[in-house]
Enzyme design. Structure first.
Site, PDB file in Angstrom:
ATOM      1  N   ILE A 577       0.817  -1.211   0.000  1.00 38.41           N
ATOM      2  CA  ILE A 577       0.000   0.000   0.000  1.00 38.41           C
ATOM      3  C   ILE A 577       0.847   1.255   0.000  1.00 38.41           C
ATOM      4  O   ILE A 577       0.324   2.354  -0.046  1.00 38.41           O
ATOM      5  CB  ILE A 577      -0.952   0.008   1.217  1.00 38.41           C
ATOM      6  CG1 ILE A 577      -0.142  -0.179   2.493  1.00 38.41           C
ATOM      7  CG2 ILE A 577      -2.014  -1.062   1.069  1.00 38.41           C
ATOM      8  CD1 ILE A 577      -0.989  -0.111   3.731  1.00 38.41           C
ATOM      9  N   GLY A 578       2.117   1.114   0.039  1.00 34.00           N
ATOM     10  CA  GLY A 578       2.933   2.317  -0.009  1.00 34.00           C
ATOM     11  C   GLY A 578       4.390   1.970   0.125  1.00 34.00           C
ATOM     12  O   GLY A 578       4.772   0.837   0.339  1.00 34.00           O
ATOM     13  N   GLY A 580       7.635   3.295   2.140  1.00 30.79           N
ATOM     14  CA  GLY A 580       8.189   4.162   3.163  1.00 30.79           C
ATOM     15  C   GLY A 580       9.662   4.385   2.945  1.00 30.79           C
ATOM     16  O   GLY A 580      10.250   3.847   2.030  1.00 30.79           O
ATOM     17  N   PHE A 582      11.967   3.262   4.541  1.00 33.68           N
ATOM     18  CA  PHE A 582      12.789   2.087   4.828  1.00 33.68           C
ATOM     19  C   PHE A 582      12.283   0.837   4.156  1.00 33.68           C
ATOM     20  O   PHE A 582      12.722  -0.256   4.445  1.00 33.68           O
ATOM     21  CB  PHE A 582      12.861   1.854   6.338  1.00 33.68           C
ATOM     22  CG  PHE A 582      13.498   2.995   7.043  1.00 33.68           C
ATOM     23  CD1 PHE A 582      14.868   3.145   6.999  1.00 33.68           C
ATOM     24  CD2 PHE A 582      12.740   3.925   7.700  1.00 33.68           C
ATOM     25  CE1 PHE A 582      15.470   4.200   7.626  1.00 33.68           C
ATOM     26  CE2 PHE A 582      13.337   4.994   8.327  1.00 33.68           C
ATOM     27  CZ  PHE A 582      14.700   5.146   8.293  1.00 33.68           C
ATOM     28  N   GLY A 583      11.336   0.963   3.292  1.00 34.17           N
ATOM     29  CA  GLY A 583      10.865  -0.226   2.617  1.00 34.17           C
ATOM     30  C   GLY A 583       9.376  -0.171   2.350  1.00 34.17           C
ATOM     31  O   GLY A 583       8.700   0.819   2.665  1.00 34.17           O
ATOM     32  N   VAL A 585       5.345  -0.848   2.410  1.00 33.22           N
ATOM     33  CA  VAL A 585       4.346  -0.876   3.458  1.00 33.22           C
ATOM     34  C   VAL A 585       3.195  -1.750   2.974  1.00 33.22           C
ATOM     35  O   VAL A 585       2.769  -1.638   1.828  1.00 33.22           O
ATOM     36  CB  VAL A 585       3.831   0.551   3.756  1.00 33.22           C
ATOM     37  CG1 VAL A 585       2.832   0.523   4.890  1.00 33.22           C
ATOM     38  CG2 VAL A 585       4.996   1.462   4.068  1.00 33.22           C
ATOM     39  N   ASP A 656       7.702  18.938   5.825  1.00 33.68           N
ATOM     40  CA  ASP A 656       7.624  18.382   4.476  1.00 33.68           C
ATOM     41  C   ASP A 656       6.182  18.087   4.130  1.00 33.68           C
ATOM     42  O   ASP A 656       5.758  16.943   4.043  1.00 33.68           O
ATOM     43  CB  ASP A 656       8.478  17.113   4.427  1.00 33.68           C
ATOM     44  CG  ASP A 656       8.609  16.595   3.009  1.00 33.68           C
ATOM     45  OD1 ASP A 656       8.295  17.351   2.068  1.00 33.68           O
ATOM     46  OD2 ASP A 656       9.015  15.445   2.858  1.00 33.68           O
TER      47      ASP A 656
END
Ligand SMILES: *[C@@H]1O[C@H](CO)[C@@H](O)[C@H](O)[C@H]1NC(C)=O
Ligand SMILES: *[C@@H]1O[C@H](CO)[C@@H](O)[C@H](O)[C@H]1NC(C)=O
Ligand SMILES: *[C@@H]1O[C@H](CO)[C@@H](O)[C@H](O)[C@H]1NC(C)=O
Ligand SMILES: *[C@@H]1O[C@H](CO)[C@@H](O)[C@H](O)[C@H]1NC(C)=O
Ligand SMILES: *[C@@H]1O[C@H](CO)[C@@H](O)[C@H](O)[C@H]1NC(C)=O
Ligand SMILES: *[C@@H]1O[C@H](CO)[C@@H](O)[C@H](O)[C@H]1NC(C)=O
Ligand SMILES: *[C@@H]1O[C@H](CO)[C@@H](O)[C@H](O)[C@H]1NC(C)=O
Ligand SMILES: *[C@@H]1O[C@H](CO)[C@@H](O)[C@H](O)[C@H]1NC(C)=O
Ligand SMILES: *[C@@H]1O[C@H](CO)[C@@H](O)[C@H](O)[C@H]1NC(C)=O
Ligand SMILES: *[C@@H]1O[C@H](CO)[C@@H](O)[C@H](O)[C@H]1NC(C)=O
Ligand SMILES: *[C@@H]1O[C@H](CO)[C@@H](O)[C@H](O)[C@H]1NC(C)=O
Ligand SMILES: *[C@@H]1O[C@H](CO)[C@@H](O)[C@H](O)[C@H]1NC(C)=O
Length: 827
Positions: A577-578, A580, A582-583, A585, A656
């Site tokens: 689903i996304g 991030g 760091f990897g 999601v 951000d």
């Protein structure tokens, strides 16, 4: 070029020592190739082993003629494969010097009366070419780089290679100087004798062959002499050998021995062994030794004391050994024994040891009988093992292994984990069973892993799935019926619900960002989006499954999850689903029904774990569980375009603000999230001096106008043109504003169904927010109130356009509480 290479050792010439049985020859490995059983050779006092434990190919044969020595009666021939090898495991280990001797006697074992010619290799290097129908042996003095020595017979197309015996003798490391090469024995003479000797007279089992000369040379011997002082002499030339010598009769004559060679590149190394045998008062025996024109040394002999003199390596077509009495010598020169070696180069380094061992373990585990799987896996390149590829490192590494359709059975061998340079591993279409081991994910170079078409079972390690998900591993697991890939190991399958999408736009924002402005902006967003959805319903349903994203949920009841739970929660990492910081999601659902986002983390940098629903820590992997935001991020809903979230590695600061970070739950409630929180935390105190203060290109903080423009236009902040050049949304929109082309500015998916006045007003507000200098931008309260007005105008415009549908409308604009959350990154 071989000097007197043919050896007809007659057993009758060997003076046989008294057999001292009992000791099993420490430092010896003695193999009678092709022999049916082990035995003790009483004459030699050597235990010979049958060769089955040292070789896994070839066929045992027997010579057709009568033999007088047991070791040459049987042989092993190698009709299959190009290279076949014996592996000798060294008890004393690498770095010691060994004498290795291979013995051959064709003896017309195959009835063809055709002597084969083939090459002999020692480990990964060429040793010698065999081409003899006679009884012959080859010797090499060698310091192996590993704890094993492999002697390989290489078929060069001139007949089937064979071998009769293979012997290894541990030497004293101080004697033969071989430096980086090896010494190939050409000849070893026991001069002035009619007897040959080897073990047990020679503790190293060197074979000293008898030779006598005619002409000016005579033999000297003193059979009653006892050469006693050998104990300090590591060469340990047998007293029986030293007790005879050749000498010239006239003290003024040189003792000269000459051999010729057909090989001009041959390098010679000569070892002279002397001992004075004739005790004579007032006599001196002193002489100089030359090899070719090189002076080797001057020797003054003491009675019965052995002396060895070694020449430096010397090149030449003919070998001229000259021993000449010095002026003060009263006795002529003599020579008791001599060894003549060729210096061999060993240019090839062997395969990296871990790779070597791993491949031998694989071979042993699966019994892979491939003709080429003999000797060193990579070296020499010509004879490297099939089904694998190696690189050209100074110690070659195996970079790919393909054992597809090789009949492999049993578990995946753990030794494979040591193949750390392997990029591609194909074990497909075998009968492998058991689980998919976690170590496969730890193989640092692995990029392609094909395990399809096996009988693997259990679940797939998280770490492996993560590598697959982030694209660092091409993983194929198809055709493993018992393997828990997804549904079959999961009772409660997560079905994404489709109800309630966009039913209640409740807008919220977080902490340190200008909440109210965002609120207004998102209200406008909703207003516009809702229309879009009415027209393009597929977008909303598609975004259900792929457009989800997550935010960190603050719960006090943090708890660890096991990897099994995480696998279950995420339905085997079914839905990404996304992405991030760091990897990837994944969508997941807790047992209590709570929908969560699951992010696999390679490294945990930040201390905000308290903000999570929970985490999973197993092995090296950490998983964070977040609340699931059903409707994904604003950007996904907005344009559907992927947004290049690149560059600007330093801080993803909490300022951000951008559409990908504004997440929508199933009630279209907006929250700001950012998976790069750790970095934000790390740079919390220096957000103003970061190298990329805006956090993300395109969002020139605090230009919230950019977000507004994205909402209005449906374009990302950086518009990618088909030609590949990128354009900032401001550069795109400015000429349109100047032309007054509001239809082109507003997201075309609204199909023109908007109030032109409200749209212009929104554009104006957005424009007023973009100046670089803060003083030129309106304050936030003003922006908010203008957006609210803008929204109200749009609502009434729509009301007047549309009849009915009041329920939907009332839901649409039910603005409830503002959920002012504190972003973890701001703490
Ligand atoms: C050298 O080659 C010649 C002819 O090729 C041969 O007759 C001779 O025996 C060879 N010498 C040695 C020492 O191999
Ligand atoms: C082996 O030796 C024989 C006789 O010396 C010779 O005719 C033959 O060519 C040699 N074979 C090879 C492969 O060197
Ligand atoms: C060694 O001695 C035996 C018998 O004394 C003799 O037949 C043989 O030719 C000798 N070998 C050499 C190489 O001189
Ligand atoms: C030794 O050689 C020298 C010179 O070559 C000669 O004069 C002498 O007679 C020789 N002695 C014997 C015993 O042959
Ligand atoms: C000549 O000797 C060199 C060095 O030992 C060796 O590499 C080469 O193979 C030999 N050539 C022949 C034809 O035996
Ligand atoms: C042989 O050596 C012994 C001493 O070990 C010595 O007494 C004897 O003279 C020597 N014989 C000859 C012929 O030199
Ligand atoms: C061998 O070397 C010696 C001295 O180096 C020399 O006098 C003699 O002529 C050489 N013999 C041959 C055959 O080359
Ligand atoms: C290794 O080097 C050899 C010759 O130097 C070359 O032919 C071969 O292609 C190289 N192999 C690899 C994998 O680079
Ligand atoms: C492995 O070898 C088979 C044929 O033996 C081939 O079809 C397959 O593509 C190879 N696998 C890889 C990863 O190269
Ligand atoms: C799988 O292996 C079998 C033999 O073990 C072979 O007949 C078959 O073609 C292979 N299938 C594939 C897809 O490689
Ligand atoms: C991997 O290599 C190391 C070091 O050589 C060795 O100790 C270990 O036993 C190997 N592991 C396996 C599973 O073979
Ligand atoms: C894995 O191996 C199977 C069978 O050999 C093959 O059909 C399949 O294409 C391979 N998968 C990949 C990704 O190479």
């Amino acid at each position: 070029m071989k000097i007197l290479k043919m050896l007809h050792v007659l057993i009758g010439c060997l003076v046989l020592g008294v057999t001292a049985r009992g000791q099993k020859n420490p430092g010896f490995i003695s193999i009678d190739c092709g022999a049916p059983t082990d035995y003790h050779d009483d004459q030699l006092d050597i235990y010979y082993k049958a060769d089955a434990a040292f070789v896994d190919s070839g066929t045992s044969m027997q010579v057709s003629t009568q033999v007088i020595q047991q070791q040459i009666k049987n042989l092993r021939m190698f009709p299959d494969g190009t290279r076949n090898c014996y592996t000798l495991t060294l008890d004393e280990g690498k770095g010691n010097t060994y004498l290795v001797r291979a013995t051959f006697w064709y003896g017309d074992y195959d009835g063809k009366n055709q002597t084969p010619s083939f090459d002999l290799h020692i480990d990964v290097n060429y040793w010698v070419t065999m081409n003899s129908s006679s009884w012959i042996y080859e010797e090499i003095i060698y310091t192996p780089p590993r704890d094993y020595i492999q002697v390989c017979l290489v078929n060069t197309g001139s007949g089937v290679p064979f071998i009769s015996a293979l012997e290894l003798r541990l030497l004293d490391n101080s004697i033969y100087q071989i430096n980086s090469g090896a010494l190939v024995t050409n000849w070893r003479y026991n001069l002035g004798s009619i007897n040959s000797y080897r073990h047990p007279q020679d503790v190293y089992d060197r074979i000293w062959n008898n030779i006598t000369f005619s002409g000016g040379l005579s033999s000297v011997s003193n059979t009653t002499a006892v050469v006693t002082s050998t104990s300090n002499d590591a060469y340990k030339v047998p007293p029986e050998v030293l007790m005879t010598a050749t000498q010239v009769q006239n003290v003024t004559d040189p003792l000269s021995l000459l051999w010729s060679s057909n090989n001009s590149t041959a390098i010679w190394s000569i070892y002279f062994h002397f001992a004075e045998l004739q005790l004579q008062q007032n006599h001196v025996r002193e002489f100089t030794v030359n090899v070719l024109d090189d002076f080797v040394g001057t020797i003054l002999l003491e009675n019965l004391k052995p002396v060895t003199l070694a020449s430096s390596p010397v090149a030449g077509l003919s070998l001229n050994l000259t021993i000449k009495a010095t002026a003060r010598s009263t006795l002529p020169p003599l020579l008791n024994a001599v060894e003549i070696f060729n210096v061999a180069q060993l240019p090839n380094p062997p395969t990296f040891l871990d790779d070597f061992n791993a491949m031998y373990d694989v071979k042993k585990t699966y019994g892979v009988i491939m003709a080429s799987w003999q000797g060193d896996p990579c070296v020499p390149t010509r004879y490297s093992w099939s089904r694998l590829h190696c690189n050209n490192d100074s110690s070659p590494r195996i970079v790919s292994v393909n054992l597809s359709s090789s009949g492999l059975e049993g578990l995946i061998a753990t030794s494979i984990s040591n193949l750390t340079a392997v990029v591609s591993l194909d074990l497909s279409n075998n009968s492998l069973t058991g689980s998919v081991p976690d170590f496969l994910a730890q193989m640092p170079s692995l990029k392609v892993l094909n395990l399809s078409g096996n009988n693997l079972s259990g679940s797939i390690p998280l770490t492996l799935l993560k590598k697959k998900a982030d694209g660092s591993l091409l993983l194929s697991l198809d055709g493993n019926p018992s393997l828990c890939q997804s549904d079959n190991c999961q009772t409660s399958n997560v079905k994404l619900k489709t109800k309630g999408i966009f039913s209640a736009p409740i807008i919220a924002a977080m902490a340190a960002v200008p909440v109210l402005i965002l609120l207004g902006a998102l209200a406008l967003l909703w207003k516009i989006r809702r229309r879009q959805i009415q027209n393009v319903t597929t977008i909303s349903t598609t975004s259900n499954s792929i457009g989800g994203s997550a935010r960190i949920l603050r719960l006090s009841k943090n708890r660890p999850f096991t990897s099994t739970e995480v696998t279950r929660i995420t339905d085997n990492f079914r839905t990404i689903i996304g992405e991030g910081a760091f990897g990837k999601v994944y969508f997941g659902r807790l047992d209590d029904g709570t929908e969560v986002a699951v992010q696999l983390l390679m490294v945990i940098h930040h201390r905000n774990l308290v903000s999570l629903i929970g985490y999973c820590k197993e092995f090296e992997n950490m998983t964070l569980i977040y609340e699931f935001m059903f409707n994904g991020n604003v950007q996904k809903n907005l344009s559907g375009l992927e947004y290049l979230h690149d560059g600007c590695k330093p801080p993803i600061v909490h300022r951000d603000l951008k559409t990908p970070n504004i997440l929508l739950n199933e009630n279209m409630q907006a929250k700001i999230a950012d998976f790069g929180l750790s970095k934000a935390f790390a740079t919390e105190h220096d957000t103003h001096i970061s190298t990329c203060p805006a956090g993300t290109p395109g969002y020139l903080d605090p230009d919230f106008g950019i977000v507004l423009f994205e909402l209005i236009t449906g374009h990302p902040a950086i518009i990618r043109s088909p030609k590949g050049s990128n354009m900032h949304i401001l550069h795109w929109v400015t000429p349109l504003i100047e032309r007054g082309d509001i239809q082109s500015i507003v997201d075309p998916r609204l199909n023109g169904q908007f109030s032109i006045n409200s749209a212009w007003r929104a554009v104006e507000i957005a424009m007023s927010c973009v100046p670089m200098m803060a003083v030129q931008r309106p304050d936030m309260n003003r922006v908010l109130s203008e957006l609210k007005e803008c929204l109200t105008a749009e609502i009434s415009s729509e009301r007047s356009q549309r009849m009915g549908n009041s329920k939907r409308r009332s839901e649409s604009f039910r603005m409830t509480s503002i959920d002012v959350d504190i972003a973890p990154s701001a703490r």
